[in-house]
Design an enzyme around this catalytic site. Structure first.
Site, mmCIF file in Angstrom:
data_model
loop_
_atom_site.group_PDB
_atom_site.id
_atom_site.type_symbol
_atom_site.label_atom_id
_atom_site.label_comp_id
_atom_site.label_asym_id
_atom_site.label_seq_id
_atom_site.Cartn_x
_atom_site.Cartn_y
_atom_site.Cartn_z
ATOM 1 N N ASN A 233 0.857 -1.195 0.000
ATOM 2 C CA ASN A 233 0.000 0.000 0.000
ATOM 3 C C ASN A 233 0.888 1.238 0.000
ATOM 4 O O ASN A 233 2.108 1.136 0.030
ATOM 5 C CB ASN A 233 -0.971 -0.023 1.187
ATOM 6 C CG ASN A 233 -0.234 -0.043 2.509
ATOM 7 O OD1 ASN A 233 0.490 0.882 2.842
ATOM 8 N ND2 ASN A 233 -0.403 -1.125 3.271
ATOM 9 N N ASP A 301 -4.225 -6.052 5.018
ATOM 10 C CA ASP A 301 -5.240 -6.883 5.656
ATOM 11 C C ASP A 301 -5.174 -8.334 5.169
ATOM 12 O O ASP A 301 -5.535 -9.248 5.887
ATOM 13 C CB ASP A 301 -6.637 -6.315 5.380
ATOM 14 C CG ASP A 301 -6.848 -5.003 6.135
ATOM 15 O OD1 ASP A 301 -6.397 -4.925 7.295
ATOM 16 O OD2 ASP A 301 -7.434 -4.065 5.568
HETATM 17 N N1 CTP Z 1 -3.839 -2.947 12.122
HETATM 18 C C1 CTP Z 1 -3.039 -3.953 12.601
HETATM 19 N N2 CTP Z 1 -3.009 -5.148 11.957
HETATM 20 C C2 CTP Z 1 -3.761 -5.359 10.857
HETATM 21 C C3 CTP Z 1 -4.573 -4.316 10.348
HETATM 22 C C4 CTP Z 1 -4.577 -3.112 11.011
HETATM 23 O O1 CTP Z 1 -2.352 -3.749 13.600
HETATM 24 N N3 CTP Z 1 -3.714 -6.538 10.260
HETATM 25 C C5 CTP Z 1 -3.884 -1.695 12.872
HETATM 26 C C6 CTP Z 1 -3.335 -0.483 12.163
HETATM 27 O O2 CTP Z 1 -1.956 -0.331 12.483
HETATM 28 C C7 CTP Z 1 -4.168 0.644 12.760
HETATM 29 C C8 CTP Z 1 -5.488 -0.012 13.007
HETATM 30 O O3 CTP Z 1 -5.249 -1.403 13.072
HETATM 31 O O4 CTP Z 1 -3.670 1.051 13.995
HETATM 32 C C9 CTP Z 1 -6.561 0.247 11.999
HETATM 33 O O5 CTP Z 1 -6.060 0.037 10.704
HETATM 34 P P1 CTP Z 1 -6.982 0.372 9.451
HETATM 35 O O6 CTP Z 1 -6.237 0.057 8.215
HETATM 36 O O7 CTP Z 1 -7.570 1.749 9.613
HETATM 37 O O8 CTP Z 1 -8.202 -0.601 9.667
HETATM 38 P P2 CTP Z 1 -8.411 -2.107 9.308
HETATM 39 O O9 CTP Z 1 -8.335 -2.904 10.557
HETATM 40 O O10 CTP Z 1 -7.500 -2.526 8.222
HETATM 41 O O11 CTP Z 1 -9.919 -2.091 8.844
HETATM 42 P P3 CTP Z 1 -10.541 -1.466 7.477
HETATM 43 O O12 CTP Z 1 -9.552 -1.742 6.396
HETATM 44 O O13 CTP Z 1 -11.804 -2.198 7.326
HETATM 45 O O14 CTP Z 1 -10.777 -0.010 7.725
#
Ligand code: CTP
Length: 426
Positions: A233, A301
Site C-alpha cells: 500500500n 489486511d
Molecule cells: N492494524 C493492525 N493489523 C492489521 C490491520 C490493522 O495492527 N492486520 C492496525 C493499524 O496499524 C491501525 C489499526 O489497526 O492502527 C486500523 O487500521 P486500518 O487500516 O484503519 O483498519 P483495518 O483494521 O485494516 O480495517 P478497514 O480496512 O476495514 O478499515
C-alpha cells in the site's frame, strides 16, 4: 536525519545572548579533517569554549595542512591528538577512551574522504578509528567542491551515514574556495555552533517518559505473491517514524517495528525491519512487555493464500492467475487483548475515507485499544504518503470526549501525541 534549521539558529543566537543554559562540563570530541574551511572551525572552538564546553581535538594529516596543532591546542586549551600509534597519547588517553568520553563527536570540516571512510567503516588513522570505536552521537559538517558534493558516491555515503543516525549540518551554497559556485561550503560557524548547542541542550531537556518502554509500528507491509511480486500500500511510514522519534526525545525506550520504507531510522530508536504482517506481529510480540504500544503501520489486511515458489508466468493465451487471499493477523487487536503482557496504553490509528469518526469509534471498540487516532485518508486530503496529518483522538464512546487536533506536520502530530501520553501517565 536531523537537519538544523536557520530559524533555530536565529533563536539560538537570541538564546546565547539572553538565557545561556548551563552546558558547563559537556565534552566534545572535534575531528578536524583536511579542507581549506578548517580555519573557520577555530571560531567554532572559541565560541563553544565561551560556554565552558570541553573540547578535545583530533587533527588529521590533511587537517594539519590547513590549521596548526598549536592554534587548535591554544584554543581548546587541551592537547591535540594526531597519531594513532603515539605511545605517549595511548598511555595518557587511549583512542577508545578518547572516542567514548564525549557527549558528541563533531567532524568539521568533514571532507569527502573522511565521509567515505566513515561510510565504509575504515580505521586507518586516529580520526577514523575513533569514529568507528565511538558509541556516542556523531555530527558532521561537510565541506568540499560542488562536484564532489553532488557526486553519487558522496551522496550515497551521506545517505548511509544519515541512515545510521549521523546528524548533518550543511553544507551551504555559495562561492567555494576552489573558485566554483554551488553547494559544498562549510556551514557558517554560527550554524555549526547552534546545531551543537541544540543537540547538547536537548540532551539536558527533561525526559518525562524516562523508564517507560514503547513499541511503535510504522510503514506498509509487503505480502509476497511470488519471488518478484508483492501486495503493498502507499504508506510512507512518516507518521509512525515521527511518533517513535517524539517518544524517544521524551525519554522513552522505543522499539520501532517498520515495514519497508524510504526513511532514515529515527535517532536513538531501536529499529526492527520487517516485510510481512506476520513478521511485524512476531517483532512486536518479542518487544513486549512495554508500557505503550502504538500501531501506526498500514498493515496489509490480506496476504496470498500460498506464495508461489517460482515467478508466475504469462502463458500467452490470456490466462489470469486466480489469487486466493487469506486474512493477516490483526496486530492491534492481538496486542489490545487482555493478558499479562498487554501494554497499559494501546493506541491505534483508523485510516478512513468517509464517516471518519464513526468508523474510528467502532474500530476502537472492535479492536479493544485504549485510544484511536482517526485520520481522513481520502485522496484529496493528501494524508497518505504526505507530510501533513489531521487527527481526532478518540478515547471513549462519547463523542464529547473527542479531541480534534489542528492540521499540522506529521512531526507535530508525533510531538502532540507524546505530550498527550506524558499527560496520561502523569
Ligand atoms: N492494524 C493492525 N493489523 C492489521 C490491520 C490493522 O495492527 N492486520 C492496525 C493499524 O496499524 C491501525 C489499526 O489497526 O492502527 C486500523 O487500521 P486500518 O487500516 O484503519 O483498519 P483495518 O483494521 O485494516 O480495517 P478497514 O480496512 O476495514 O478499515
Amino acid at each position: 536525519m536531523r537537519q538544523c534549521r536557520l530559524t533555530t539558529l536565529l533563536n539560538r543566537n537570541y538564546l546565547v545572548i539572553t538565557v545561556q543554559p548551563a552546558l558547563t562540563g559537556k565534552n566534545i570530541l572535534l575531528i578536524i579533517s583536511g579542507g581549506i574551511a578548517a580555519y573557520k572551525v577555530l571560531e567554532v572552538i572559541r565560541r563553544l569554549r565561551d560556554r565552558d564546553i570541553n573540547i578535545r581535538a583530533i587533527l588529521t594529516k590533511g587537517g594539519a595542512e590547513f590549521v596548526t596543532p598549536l592554534s587548535v591546542a591554544a584554543l581548546t586549551e587541551n592537547k591535540v591528538y594526531q597519531d594513532l600509534f603515539s605511545l605517549t597519547d595511548e598511555a595518557e588517553m587511549g583512542h577508545i577512551r578518547l572516542s567514548r568520553e564525549a557527549d558528541l563527536v563533531l567532524v568539521a570540516p568533514a571532507s569527502a574522504d573522511i565521509l567515505a571512510k566513515m561510510a565504509t567503516g575504515q580505521a586507518g588513522d586516529l580520526a577514523t578509528t575513533a569514529l568507528l570505536a565511538t558509541n556516542k552521537p556523531v555530527m558532521i559538517a561537510p565541506a568540499m567542491n560542488v562536484e564532489m558534493w553532488h557526486h553519487r558516491a558522496t551522496q550515497a555515503n551521506i545517505a548511509t551515514l544519515e541512515n545510521r543516525g549521523v546528524i548533518r549540518v550543511g553544507p551551504s551554497s555559495g562561492d567555494l574556495a576552489c573558485g566554483e559556485v554551488g553547494s559544498g561550503r562549510l556551514a557558517e560557524p554560527a550554524e555549526i555552533i547552534a546545531s551543537v548547542l541544540d543537540f547538547l541542550e536537548a540532551q539536558e531537556a527533561p525526559k518525562p517518559l524516562a523508564g517507560k518502554k514503547a513499541v511503535v509500528t510504522s510503514g506498509p507491509t509487503h505480502e509476497p505473491i511470488d519471488p518478484v511480486r508483492y501486495i503493498a500500500n502507499r504508506s510512507s511510514g512518516k507518521q509512525g517514524h515521527a511518533i517513535a522519534q517524539a517518544l524517544c526525545d521524551a525519554g522513552a525506550d522505543v522499539t520501532l517495528v517498520s515495514g519497508p520504507v524510504n526513511l532514515p531510522d529515527p535517532a536513538g530508536v531501536k529499529v526492527v525491519q520487517v516485510e510481512t504482517a506476520r513478521e511485524m506481529l512476531a517483532a512486536v510480540q518479542s518487544a513486549l512487555p512495554a508500557d505503550i504500544a502504538i500501531c501506526a503501520a498500514a498493515v496489509a489486511d490480506w496476504r496470498t493464500a500460498g506464495e508461489a515458489g517460482q515467478k508466475l508466468k504469462k502463458d500467452g493465451a490470456g490466462f489470469i492467475p486466480d489469487l486466493k487471499l487469506s486474512e493477516n493477523p490483526d496486530i492491534l487487536a492481538i496486542i489490545s487483548a487482555a493478558g499479562p503482557k498487554r501494554p497499559s496504553l494501546v493506541i491505534g490509528f483508523a485510516a478512513e475515507t468517509e464517516n471518519v469518526t464513526e468508523h474510528a469509534r467502532a474500530k476502537r471498540t472492535r479492536k479493544g485499544c485504549d485510544w484511536i487516532l482517526a485520520n481522513d485518508v481520502a485522496p484529496d486530503t493528501g494524508t497518505f504518503g504526505g507530510d501533513q496529518n489531521e487527527i481526532c483522538l478518540i478515547s471513549g464512546t462519547d463523542e464529547k470526549t473527542d479531541e480534534r487536533w489542528p492540521r499540522q506536520s506529521k512531526t507535530g502530530i508525533g510531538r502532540a501525541l507524546a505530550m498527550r501520553i506524558i499527560d496520561h501517565f502523569s
